[in-house]
Design an enzyme around this catalytic site. Structure first.
Site, PDB file in Angstrom:
ATOM      1  N   HIS A  77      36.205 -56.926  11.730  1.00 50.64           N
ATOM      2  CA  HIS A  77      37.064 -58.153  12.211  1.00 50.64           C
ATOM      3  C   HIS A  77      37.406 -58.755  10.824  1.00 50.64           C
ATOM      4  O   HIS A  77      38.711 -59.399  10.480  1.00 50.64           O
ATOM      5  CB  HIS A  77      36.928 -58.745  13.405  1.00 50.64           C
ATOM      6  CG  HIS A  77      37.676 -57.793  14.753  1.00 50.64           C
ATOM      7  ND1 HIS A  77      37.953 -58.472  15.884  1.00 50.64           N
ATOM      8  CD2 HIS A  77      37.322 -56.599  14.843  1.00 50.64           C
ATOM      9  CE1 HIS A  77      38.026 -57.241  16.568  1.00 50.64           C
ATOM     10  NE2 HIS A  77      37.612 -56.227  16.096  1.00 50.64           N
ATOM     11  N   PRO A 168      43.928 -53.130  13.672  1.00 54.33           N
ATOM     12  CA  PRO A 168      44.110 -51.715  14.234  1.00 54.33           C
ATOM     13  C   PRO A 168      44.010 -51.970  16.040  1.00 54.33           C
ATOM     14  O   PRO A 168      42.949 -52.525  16.271  1.00 54.33           O
ATOM     15  CB  PRO A 168      43.123 -50.852  13.716  1.00 54.33           C
ATOM     16  CG  PRO A 168      43.029 -51.598  12.258  1.00 54.33           C
ATOM     17  CD  PRO A 168      42.872 -52.755  12.609  1.00 54.33           C
ATOM     18  N   SER A 251      24.789 -43.153  25.622  1.00 55.07           N
ATOM     19  CA  SER A 251      24.272 -43.342  24.313  1.00 55.07           C
ATOM     20  C   SER A 251      24.711 -44.497  23.548  1.00 55.07           C
ATOM     21  O   SER A 251      24.656 -44.504  22.311  1.00 55.07           O
ATOM     22  CB  SER A 251      24.321 -41.992  23.606  1.00 55.07           C
ATOM     23  OG  SER A 251      23.753 -42.105  22.286  1.00 55.07           O
TER      24      SER A 251
END
EC number: 1.11.1.7
Length: 331
Positions: A77, A168, A251
């Site tokens: 970011h 994004p 995971s």
């Protein structure tokens, strides 16, 4: 006259010394006078910079594993808004931290602690931007990822505005993602590889639940999702969307290729991740990273390369920045 000449000589010598000391101080606070970041930048000025940052990150990740993906996400970011200049670390009513995509960031206290320790060891030497870059690398390594060398020598930016944050999005098309990454000098391989970083961390249920219950107003889940995956996500995400869901189900704390394998089977929570399997170019890259297509690529190696490229986006050097005393405020 001889006495007056001697006094003048002493005065001139004193002024020259003051100017030299001031110039040296400015060089220290401006991190190399415009040189590009490089490995070993701090040299003898702060020989323990990497071990100090690693020690702090390790302590926080061990106590709260979610700090690892939090720091990695914070670095991303930071780099995508005004470059990798630590601007996301600045506090304030209208700073980047207050923008909607940044309100769920975590790990600020980790960077501040590392900065405080470095200020004791090497005062006014190491930038917050460099600390965050090192911390992101260490977060990956501490969760099982491959280590890479980090170029150092960035300066801290002085501007941080929430209105500048344009990251994004979780529903972006492949074309939009390619466009956004290209604007930051990152190619499609970088895009896919960095998205692979979703192998650790979580997303807010509010961002993803709609895809699983009412995709595009249909009242049904997104048909491209593996149907057996839908009840697993809904079990983690209550109707109010007040919790978080694993990006790499089962995971979440291990940095590996598990996430990319789930992309191939349509078992990922973000639409922007799922669509990477539908585009021929990004699909081929995923296959190469998983060893399913030749020439194959090593995910760990490529991730390190892409992280270095990202960490050099619009870096501040010379008079463009500063070395903050604390990471949450400009000097």
């Amino acid at each position: 006259m001889g006495r007056g000449y001697n006094l003048l000589f002493v005065l001139v010598t004193f002024l020259v010394l003051v100017a030299a000391v001031t110039a040296q101080g400015n060089r220290g606070s401006n991190s190399g006078g415009g040189r590009r970041p490089h490995v070993g930048f701090y040299g003898n000025r702060c020989r323990n910079v990497e071990s100090i940052v690693r020690s702090v990150v390790q302590s926080h990740v061990r106590s709260i594993p979610a700090n690892a993906p939090g720091i990695l996400r914070m670095h991303f970011h930071d780099c995508f808004v005004h470059g990798c200049d630590g601007s996301v670390l600045l506090a304030g009513n209208t700073s980047e931290r207050t923008a909607v995509p940044n309100r769920s960031l975590r790990g600020f206290e980790v960077i501040e602690e590392a900065k405080a320790r470095l200020e004791k060891a090497c005062p006014r030497t190491v930038s917050c931007a460099d600390i965050l870059t090192l911390a992101a690398r260490d977060a990956v390594v501490l969760t099982g990822g491959q280590r890479w060398e980090v170029p150092l020598g960035r300066l801290d930016g002085r501007i941080s505005q929430a209105s500048d944050v344009n990251l994004p999005g979780p529903s972006d098309s492949v074309a939009k993602q390619k466009q956004d990454f290209a604007a930051k000098t990152l190619n499609t391989l970088d895009l896919v590889t960095l998205v692979g970083g979703h192998t650790i961390g979580t997303a807010g249920c509010g961002l993803v639940r709609g895809r699983f219950v009412n995709f595009n107003g249909t009242g049904q889940p997104d048909p491209s999702i593996d149907p057996s995956f839908v009840p697993l996500i809904l079990a983690q995400c209550p109707q109010n969307g007040g919790t978080r869901v694993e990006l790499d189900e089962g995971s979440v704390d291990k940095f590996d290729t598990s996430f990319l394998r789930k992309v191939t089977s349509s078992r990922v929570v973000l639409q922007s991740d799922l669509v990477l399997w539908k585009d021929p170019e990004t699909r081929a890259i995923i296959e190469r990273l998983l060893g399913l297509r030749r020439p194959s690529l090593r995910f760990g190696t490529e991730f390190g390369k892409s992280m270095v490229k990202m960490s050099l986006i619009e870096v501040k050097t010379g008079s463009d920045g500063e070395i903050r005393r604390v990471c949450s405020a400009i000097n």
